[in-house]
Write a protein that holds these residues in place. Structure first.
Motif, short mmCIF file in Angstrom:
data_model
loop_
_atom_site.label_atom_id
_atom_site.label_comp_id
_atom_site.label_asym_id
_atom_site.label_seq_id
_atom_site.Cartn_x
_atom_site.Cartn_y
_atom_site.Cartn_z
N GLY A 403 0.80 -1.22 0.00
CA GLY A 403 0.00 0.00 0.00
C GLY A 403 0.83 1.27 0.00
N LEU A 404 2.12 1.13 -0.36
CA LEU A 404 3.00 2.30 -0.36
C LEU A 404 3.37 2.76 -1.77
N GLY A 405 3.14 1.93 -2.77
CA GLY A 405 3.58 2.24 -4.12
C GLY A 405 3.00 3.53 -4.65
N LEU A 406 1.67 3.68 -4.54
CA LEU A 406 1.04 4.90 -5.06
C LEU A 406 1.36 6.11 -4.20
N SER A 407 1.63 5.91 -2.91
CA SER A 407 2.07 7.02 -2.06
C SER A 407 3.40 7.58 -2.55
N ILE A 408 4.29 6.70 -2.95
CA ILE A 408 5.58 7.14 -3.48
C ILE A 408 5.38 7.89 -4.79
N VAL A 409 4.46 7.41 -5.62
CA VAL A 409 4.15 8.11 -6.87
C VAL A 409 3.68 9.53 -6.56
N GLN A 410 2.76 9.65 -5.59
CA GLN A 410 2.24 10.97 -5.23
C GLN A 410 3.36 11.89 -4.76
N ARG A 411 4.28 11.37 -3.95
CA ARG A 411 5.37 12.20 -3.45
C ARG A 411 6.30 12.65 -4.57
N VAL A 412 6.63 11.75 -5.48
CA VAL A 412 7.53 12.10 -6.58
C VAL A 412 6.88 13.16 -7.47
N VAL A 413 5.60 12.98 -7.77
CA VAL A 413 4.91 13.94 -8.65
C VAL A 413 4.82 15.30 -7.97
N ASP A 414 4.52 15.32 -6.68
CA ASP A 414 4.47 16.60 -5.96
C ASP A 414 5.82 17.30 -5.98
N ALA A 415 6.91 16.52 -5.84
CA ALA A 415 8.25 17.12 -5.86
C ALA A 415 8.58 17.72 -7.21
N HIS A 416 7.90 17.28 -8.27
CA HIS A 416 8.13 17.81 -9.62
C HIS A 416 7.06 18.81 -10.03
N ALA A 417 6.29 19.32 -9.05
CA ALA A 417 5.26 20.34 -9.31
C ALA A 417 4.21 19.85 -10.30
N GLY A 418 3.89 18.57 -10.22
CA GLY A 418 2.87 18.01 -11.10
C GLY A 418 1.66 17.53 -10.33
N GLN A 419 0.82 16.74 -10.98
CA GLN A 419 -0.34 16.18 -10.30
C GLN A 419 -0.62 14.79 -10.86
N VAL A 420 -1.20 13.95 -10.03
CA VAL A 420 -1.54 12.58 -10.41
C VAL A 420 -3.01 12.35 -10.06
N THR A 421 -3.73 11.73 -10.98
CA THR A 421 -5.16 11.46 -10.78
C THR A 421 -5.46 10.02 -11.15
N VAL A 422 -6.62 9.55 -10.70
CA VAL A 422 -7.06 8.20 -11.03
C VAL A 422 -8.51 8.26 -11.50
N THR A 423 -8.78 7.62 -12.61
CA THR A 423 -10.14 7.52 -13.16
C THR A 423 -10.33 6.11 -13.70
N ARG A 424 -11.48 5.88 -14.34
CA ARG A 424 -11.75 4.58 -14.97
C ARG A 424 -11.34 4.65 -16.43
N SER A 425 -10.63 3.62 -16.90
CA SER A 425 -10.16 3.60 -18.28
C SER A 425 -11.27 3.12 -19.22
N ALA A 426 -11.02 3.27 -20.51
CA ALA A 426 -12.00 2.83 -21.51
C ALA A 426 -12.16 1.32 -21.50
N ARG A 427 -11.16 0.60 -20.98
CA ARG A 427 -11.24 -0.87 -20.93
C ARG A 427 -11.88 -1.36 -19.64
N GLY A 428 -12.33 -0.44 -18.81
CA GLY A 428 -13.02 -0.82 -17.58
C GLY A 428 -12.14 -0.85 -16.35
N GLY A 429 -10.82 -0.79 -16.55
CA GLY A 429 -9.92 -0.84 -15.41
C GLY A 429 -9.61 0.55 -14.86
N ALA A 430 -8.48 0.65 -14.20
CA ALA A 430 -8.06 1.93 -13.62
C ALA A 430 -7.15 2.66 -14.59
N LEU A 431 -7.32 3.95 -14.67
CA LEU A 431 -6.47 4.80 -15.49
C LEU A 431 -5.81 5.83 -14.57
#
Length: 460
Positions: A403-431
């Protein structure tokens, strides 16, 4: 001391200037008076003659007069103090060889200011004592005033300094108390004004940041202890079982070959899970502190390298890349770790026959990276917490991970002044989508690609 010294210097300079001005003014007045008195006396002498003019007795103070006769002798009023001998310059005035003369005689205690005016065949002289008492009295008064001003300036300066530095003293005491007690929960009272107020506010902001950091460390330690408890307990029980059976000599009989193989595989999986968890905890504990420098890099290279690592770690995973050259300013290792975590997360959910799709493109002034899978997707209730540390959805708790993988993603993106989001993909999974600020390509690359529409890089 600075205030007192400044006042003393100011008073001394003011005394010097004022004394010179006063002395000059008094001397001008005395000279003008002597000229006026000599003209009055000269008028009387012209009417009666040098030898016959009546000189009134000396009144005891005030002006002194003297008549210079053509033969060089002099006449003075009865009872008048003796004046200095007639000077050579005054004698030349009496002889008509020189114009009227103003001279002073300060050679002794009885200094005189003498004005000589030619009259007939001789001259008349009017004199006054060179009295410096007014200037001396003025200087004494200025000295007393200066001493009072210096003493008052020192007192006022000390009072102002102590009043102005009182908040600094209290701030110092508070800082010493924090250093001794390690207690950063209490704010320093906001007092004073100007720079001192801003300093106290800055230190309070620093203490608030330290409190947040300590709270985050405490939460991380508590969550880490909680997450480590289960795999460590399982690992300990399995190892204790093997040790106990081995000591009894019943390892082969109690655990058939297939059971022993499953147990060893479980042990290996648990060790691998602990290793991954330890690495992720290390990354989180480091926070934004990193020795890696920021550089201008092509995100396509980062994505290809992350996909290659993902394939080497899980050979069965299939990653479909659709990437275009996009330049950003960032840390390559940190960005590669973030992309790798996204691919690992998607590979857990995507069916074996469905690849994980990774797309990279430029949109305006941003670099957009998308990773989607064909899995069941993320429930709407879990979306707000998907990037929290140690958070795992109900459906994901049976799968490997911390349960830490996406937390690390969030921290890295924040350090680069970006943003990360999650939605549903066209194939039904997570995007999962990462948006980073794009940067201008290097100058040499711009020259090489002049005239080209786009530059793209893709990998299977």
């Amino acid at each position: 001391m600075i205030a007192a010294t400044a006042i003393a210097v100011s008073v001394f300079l003011a005394f010097q200037v004022a004394s010179e001005l006063l002395d000059s003014e008094l001397r001008d007045n005395a000279e003008n008076q002597l000229r006026a008195d000599s003209r009055v006396l000269a008028t009387t002498v012209e009417r009666t003659g040098l030898a016959q003019v009546q000189l009134p007795p000396y009144p005891g103070s005030g002006r002194l007069v003297r008549v210079i006769l053509p033969d060089g002798s002099t006449r003075t009023p009865a009872g008048q103090p003796a004046l200095p001998p007639v000077s050579g310059h005054a004698w030349r005035v009496a002889q008509g060889a020189s114009a009227d003369l103003m001279e002073s005689n300060d050679s002794d205690d009885d200094g005189y200011l003498i004005y000589t005016l030619r009259v007939g065949d001789g001259a008349v002289q009017v004199a006054r004592n060179s009295d410096d008492s007014p200037v001396n009295q003025f200087g004494l008064g200025m000295l007393l005033i200066g001493l009072l001003c210096v003493a008052g300036g020192a007192l006022v300066g000390r009072t102002v300094a102590r009043t102005g530095l009182a908040p600094i003293d209290r701030l110092t005491a508070a800082a010493v108390r924090v250093a001794q007690t390690r207690d950063i929960d209490a704010d320093i009272p906001d007092e004073g004004g100007g720079e001192i107020r801003r300093l106290i506010q800055s230190i309070n902001d620093m203490l608030a940041a330290l409190r947040d950091s300590r709270r985050a460390q405490r939460l991380l330690a508590e969550d880490a202890a909680h997450e480590l408890k289960t795999p460590l307990t399982s690992l300990r029980l399995n190892v204790e079982l093997l040790i106990r059976l081995d000591r009894r000599g019943t390892l082969d009989s109690a655990l058939p070959a297939d059971s022993r193989t499953r147990l060893l595989n479980d042990l290996g999986a648990q060790v691998a899970e602990l290793s991954t968890l330890a690495a992720e905890l290390t990354d989180l504990a480091r926070g934004d502190v990193s020795d890696e420098s920021t550089e201008l890099l092509d995100v396509a290279d980062v994505v290809v390298a992350a996909a290659t690592r993902a394939r080497s770690r899980v050979p069965d995973i299939e990653v479909a890349l659709d990437v275009t050259t996009v330049w950003v300013s960032g840390r390559p290792a940190a960005l590669q770790r973030a992309v790798l975590n996204l691919i690992d997360n998607a590979s857990k959910w995507s069916p074996a026959e469905q690849p994980v799709q990774v797309r990279l493109r430029a949109e305006g002034a941003s670099a957009v990276l998308e990773v989607d899978d064909a899995g069941p997707g993320i429930d709407a209730a879990d979306v707000p917490r998907v990037f929290d540390r140690f958070y795992r959805a109900e459906s994901a708790r049976a799968l490997p991970g911390s349960g830490l993988g996406l937390s690390i993603v969030q921290r890295v993106v924040d350090a680069h002044a970006g943003q990360v989001t999650v939605t549903r993909s066209a194939r039904g999974g997570a995007l999962l989508r990462i948006i980073l600020p794009a940067a201008a390509p290097p100058a040499r690359l711009t020259q090489l690609t002049a005239g080209a529409d786009t530059v793209t890089a893709a990998g299977p």
